[in-house]
Design a protein around this motif. Structure first.
Motif, PDB file in Angstrom:
ATOM      1  N   GLU A  74      16.273  32.607  -4.307  1.00  0.00           N
ATOM      2  CA  GLU A  74      15.917  32.606  -5.717  1.00  0.00           C
ATOM      3  C   GLU A  74      14.548  31.961  -5.932  1.00  0.00           C
ATOM      4  OE1 GLU A  74      16.312  33.524  -9.689  1.00  0.00           O
ATOM      5  OE2 GLU A  74      17.515  34.151  -7.963  1.00  0.00           O
ATOM      6  N   ALA A  75      14.198  30.956  -5.136  1.00  0.00           N
ATOM      7  CA  ALA A  75      12.888  30.329  -5.257  1.00  0.00           C
ATOM      8  C   ALA A  75      11.782  31.318  -4.891  1.00  0.00           C
ATOM      9  CB  ALA A  75      12.822  29.095  -4.356  1.00  0.00           C
ATOM     10  N   GLU A  76      12.010  32.157  -3.899  1.00  0.00           N
ATOM     11  CA  GLU A  76      11.005  33.160  -3.545  1.00  0.00           C
ATOM     12  C   GLU A  76      10.816  34.171  -4.672  1.00  0.00           C
ATOM     13  OE1 GLU A  76      12.126  34.875   0.184  1.00  0.00           O
ATOM     14  OE2 GLU A  76      10.963  33.397   1.316  1.00  0.00           O
ATOM     15  N   ARG A  77      11.889  34.568  -5.306  1.00  0.00           N
ATOM     16  CA  ARG A  77      11.774  35.516  -6.418  1.00  0.00           C
ATOM     17  C   ARG A  77      11.027  34.898  -7.601  1.00  0.00           C
ATOM     18  NH1 ARG A  77      17.083  37.092  -4.603  1.00  0.00           N
ATOM     19  NH2 ARG A  77      18.026  35.542  -6.000  1.00  0.00           N
ATOM     20  N   LEU A  78      11.217  33.610  -7.836  1.00  0.00           N
ATOM     21  CA  LEU A  78      10.496  32.964  -8.934  1.00  0.00           C
ATOM     22  C   LEU A  78       9.012  32.791  -8.623  1.00  0.00           C
ATOM     23  CD1 LEU A  78      13.081  30.192  -9.961  1.00  0.00           C
ATOM     24  CD2 LEU A  78      12.572  32.336 -11.160  1.00  0.00           C
ATOM     25  N   LEU A  79       8.705  32.486  -7.381  1.00  0.00           N
ATOM     26  CA  LEU A  79       7.301  32.257  -7.016  1.00  0.00           C
ATOM     27  C   LEU A  79       6.487  33.546  -7.004  1.00  0.00           C
ATOM     28  CD1 LEU A  79       7.727  29.616  -4.165  1.00  0.00           C
ATOM     29  CD2 LEU A  79       6.739  29.242  -6.429  1.00  0.00           C
ATOM     30  N   VAL A  80       7.117  34.678  -6.873  1.00  0.00           N
ATOM     31  CA  VAL A  80       6.383  35.943  -6.906  1.00  0.00           C
ATOM     32  C   VAL A  80       5.690  36.129  -8.250  1.00  0.00           C
ATOM     33  CG1 VAL A  80       6.659  38.452  -6.873  1.00  0.00           C
ATOM     34  CG2 VAL A  80       7.766  37.053  -5.134  1.00  0.00           C
ATOM     35  N   LYS A  81       6.313  35.675  -9.317  1.00  0.00           N
ATOM     36  CA  LYS A  81       5.759  35.832 -10.653  1.00  0.00           C
ATOM     37  C   LYS A  81       4.746  34.736 -11.002  1.00  0.00           C
ATOM     38  CE  LYS A  81      10.192  37.764 -12.156  1.00  0.00           C
ATOM     39  NZ  LYS A  81      11.315  37.637 -13.122  1.00  0.00           N
ATOM     40  N   MET A  82       4.636  33.715 -10.170  1.00  0.00           N
ATOM     41  CA  MET A  82       3.712  32.608 -10.444  1.00  0.00           C
ATOM     42  C   MET A  82       2.347  32.885  -9.841  1.00  0.00           C
ATOM     43  SD  MET A  82       6.149  29.261  -9.862  1.00  0.00           S
ATOM     44  CE  MET A  82       7.642  29.014 -10.804  1.00  0.00           C
ATOM     45  N   ASP A  83       1.375  32.077 -10.275  1.00  0.00           N
ATOM     46  CA  ASP A  83       0.023  32.193  -9.747  1.00  0.00           C
ATOM     47  C   ASP A  83      -0.092  31.447  -8.417  1.00  0.00           C
ATOM     48  OD1 ASP A  83      -0.694  33.645 -11.989  1.00  0.00           O
ATOM     49  OD2 ASP A  83      -1.320  31.831 -13.099  1.00  0.00           O
ATOM     50  N   VAL A  84      -1.162  31.771  -7.697  1.00  0.00           N
ATOM     51  CA  VAL A  84      -1.418  31.095  -6.430  1.00  0.00           C
ATOM     52  C   VAL A  84      -1.721  29.624  -6.705  1.00  0.00           C
ATOM     53  CG1 VAL A  84      -2.961  30.972  -4.437  1.00  0.00           C
ATOM     54  CG2 VAL A  84      -2.244  33.192  -5.327  1.00  0.00           C
ATOM     55  N   GLY A  85      -1.079  28.733  -5.975  1.00  0.00           N
ATOM     56  CA  GLY A  85      -1.250  27.298  -6.150  1.00  0.00           C
ATOM     57  C   GLY A  85      -0.146  26.631  -6.930  1.00  0.00           C
TER      58      GLY A  85
END
Length: 389
Positions: A26-37
């Protein structure tokens, strides 16, 4: 079953904007929508005294960092001391401010550099083709490319072509700066300047490789050197002695100590053998020692020589010869200079006789000559040729 146990985590009650009660997927799915950094903090499968910091290093490259909690009041509360790689933090805000934000700023600097390329996330054949093509366009330049390393999250790959072979190296993003060749640089420009000056030097070896020892290098070999044979010369007196092979024993080999003990034993019972010693001695290592009669010459002493004494000499006095006054050559008296007034009068007369009118053309001294041409470039202007562009 084992996979389910490994992904199991304990939900935590932590009030922070970056904390999420989610698992790894689930953390990987959330980070896909976030910006780099950007990053989030989640529970860890290692236990209730651990947290995990999931950080988006690049698109498709995620970095997961372990946070160890210490000084916990209970199993569900947050520890008063948070440790990341032997560095202590007081709370999650300090982790976001001192750990995540400095690294995110460095990553953005690398991504905005003119030599950065995605290069299929560190695809070496693709990068080599890029730098070789750049080398063909500018043979006098040294092209280099920075790309994210998918297999090593948190690292960038630095590829450059100094001559004919492409060199690949890595530098790591840390909260203190960019670590390249065991040195930490505070900014990207500082690291690249150091790299351009020291790229010819060999990279330092890892600690494990530097401490490696070749198997068997601690063992040494024996060296046997035959000594020259000395025979007895007529007219020389002395006692015959044994002459054997000189063996240099090493640590852990009993041949040297054994040979010394055998020689002492034969020296004690030497009267039962010719010349006082046995003919042949064989060591446990297979070396043989053959006795050879040797005479020690005796050099007769030379009587001391004395220095002869000579009688003291009488000092010789040089007689003084007086020259008669009639033989002394007398010099004529020096002429008396004329009066100062006469010299002044002579000077005025000479100046009046040589005073003739002359027409002089004024010269243009001290001014530059105007040739009508513009001045050229200075000959001492340094010419710089930066191979890096």
């Amino acid at each position: 079953m084992k996979k389910q146990q490994r992904n199991r985590y304990v939900k935590r009650v932590i009030s922070h904007h970056a904390f999420k009660n989610v698992d790894y997927a689930e953390a990987e799915r959330l980070l896909v929508k976030m910006d780099v950094g950007e990053a989030l903090i989640r529970p860890s499968s290692k236990g209730p005294d651990h947290l995990t910091l999931s950080w988006k290093f690049y698109e498709g490259v995620l970095m997961h960092v372990d946070i160890h909690e210490q000084n916990k009041s209970n199993a569900f509360s947050l520890g008063k001391t948070l440790v990341i790689q032997n560095e202590e933090y007081e709370d999650l805000d300090e982790i976001m401010a001192r750990y995540v934000q400095p690294m995110s700023s460095l990553v953005r600097d690398v991504l905005s550099h003119k030599c950065f390329q995605e290069a299929n996330l560190g695809d070496r054949p693709f990068i080599e083709g890029v730098v070789r093509e750049e080398k063909k366009r500018n043979p006098s330049r040294i092209p280099y490319v920075m790309s994210p390393a998918k297999t090593f999250p948190g690292k960038f790959m630095l590829s450059y072509l100094p001559r004919s072979s492409v060199v690949h190296e890595f530098f790591t993003v840390t909260p203190e700066g960019l670590r390249y060749r065991s040195q930490v640089h505070r900014s990207l420009n500082a690291m690249l300047n150091w790299f351009k000056k020291h790229y010819r030097e060999r990279p330092p070896m890892p600690a494990a490789a530097a401490s490696f020892t070749t198997p068997g290098s601690h063992m040494s070999t024996q060296r046997t050197t035959p000594m020259s044979t000395v025979t007895t010369t007529p007219g020389m007196s002395g006692t015959p002695r044994i002459q054997m092979y000189q063996t240099t024993p090493t640590l852990g080999t009993p041949s040297g100590a054994w040979a010394a003990s055998q020689a002492a034993a034969y020296r004690t019972a030497g009267a039962t053998y010719p010349y006082g010693y046995p003919n042949t001695i064989t060591t446990p290592m297979g070396f043989s020692m053959t006795p050879v009669p040797v005479a020690t010459p005796q050099i007769p002493s030379t009587p001391a020589q004395t220095t002869p004494m000579y009688p003291p000499t009488t000092p010789v006095t040089t007689p003084q010869i007086r020259t008669p006054s009639s033989m002394v050559k007398r010099l004529p008296p020096k002429p008396v200079p004329a009066a100062a007034d006469d010299w002044a009068q002579k000077a005025r007369e000479w100046a009046a006789s040589n005073r003739t009118p002359t027409n002089r053309t004024p010269t243009n001294r001290g001014r530059p000559r105007n040739t009508g041409k513009s001045p050229g470039p200075s000959s001492h202007t340094p010419v710089t040729d930066d191979p890096w562009g």
